[in-house]
Write a protein that holds these residues in place. Sequence first.
Motif, mmCIF file in Angstrom:
data_model
loop_
_atom_site.group_PDB
_atom_site.id
_atom_site.type_symbol
_atom_site.label_atom_id
_atom_site.label_comp_id
_atom_site.label_asym_id
_atom_site.label_seq_id
_atom_site.Cartn_x
_atom_site.Cartn_y
_atom_site.Cartn_z
ATOM 1 N N PRO A 26 0.947 -1.451 -0.173
ATOM 2 C CA PRO A 26 -0.020 0.026 0.045
ATOM 3 C C PRO A 26 0.927 1.168 0.100
ATOM 4 N N GLU A 27 2.014 1.249 0.656
ATOM 5 C CA GLU A 27 2.824 2.346 0.709
ATOM 6 C C GLU A 27 3.510 2.647 -0.855
ATOM 7 N N GLU A 28 3.788 1.692 -1.466
ATOM 8 C CA GLU A 28 4.251 2.051 -2.768
ATOM 9 C C GLU A 28 3.295 2.177 -3.668
ATOM 10 N N CYS A 29 2.096 2.153 -3.655
ATOM 11 C CA CYS A 29 0.910 2.564 -4.430
ATOM 12 C C CYS A 29 0.620 4.077 -3.905
ATOM 13 N N SER A 30 0.632 4.358 -2.681
ATOM 14 C CA SER A 30 0.607 5.876 -2.149
ATOM 15 C C SER A 30 1.711 6.454 -2.659
ATOM 16 N N THR A 31 2.948 6.134 -2.635
ATOM 17 C CA THR A 31 3.987 6.899 -3.398
ATOM 18 C C THR A 31 3.836 7.506 -4.726
ATOM 19 N N LYS A 32 3.248 6.352 -5.510
ATOM 20 C CA LYS A 32 2.989 6.601 -6.844
ATOM 21 C C LYS A 32 1.972 7.922 -7.055
#
Length: 336
Positions: free
Chosen positions: A92-98
């Motif tokens: 989820p953090e990687e998605c939010s980073t994008k």
Amino acid sequence: MENFVGIDLGTTNSAICTFDKETQQTRVWKSPETNDVTPSAIYIDRRGNEYVGQRVYDAAPRSPDNCAALFKRFMGTNTPIELSAVDKTFTPEECSTKILKTVYGFLPEEIRNSPDTGTIITVPAAFNQMQKNATMTAAEMAGIGKVELVQEPVSAVMSFMKTSGGKDGIFLIYDLGGGTLDIAIAESIRKRVSILAHGGIQMCGGRDFDRTLVDNIVRPWLNENFDLPDDISINPTFKTLLRLATWATEKAKIELSSKNEAMISLSEVEIRTNDLNGDEIYLEIPLNRNTYDALIEDQIAETIDAARETLSKTGYTPNDIYQILSGLEVPHITNR
């Protein structure tokens, strides 16, 4: 600090703004499509190209396995976000980073690269420490420095007091989003805001209203005008039809924000599906605000009950509320 940036990293949509100290004005930076908000969704095609925002929102009905959305609900957990069509898995953090990288890119280069830029990201009052840490991790991965988190209800109260010259008191913040209802009771003492209680409904929001419209208006209309199977929700031939119908329904619902009437509309070319008799399927369903209001009346009543329940936790009564604030789609930054 010379530049103040505010980011609403939302479950459904995200937005970014800046605050000008000299003019005391807040500016919302628009997406390339000139929208104030950007869908919090990611799309990866077969060639590995990544897209974020409106283009993803429009592509999702036809290519759901290439898309990721609603991952904010899983922040602070180990839940994998899978894009099965391209065999990709993200946290989820990687998605939010994008998402954060995309909206931060809307800012002028001189603000993005300035050492005197500070950023506030708003988070729900219900976020625990792990969820807050995950949000900070996403910001760091996005290359955003000097970040602070502010609870969304606190941001709403601070914005109201700054723009309206409001006084201290008890506030009820009613934040009905795309997927959840968040209610908070906040108190301001000498312009310092604290949360007294929070509550809401986990599964109550715009998407639930869309489902109500589809179940009560769109599906009956389709069954009346076309020969469709009973298992349309799981039938491989018609699953895309239902996703497209839901997408068109949401667009019509959004139109009702500024109009009394709208049309749930999709052409035969857009749907590209025939019914069991071989007839091309289309949508052309009029929708008015009175019909919509009547359909969601019970759900709205539930949100009012949730607000009363949250208020009861504090010992205050409705007569003690100084102001009711709706949830802000864009965080407003205060010079503090």
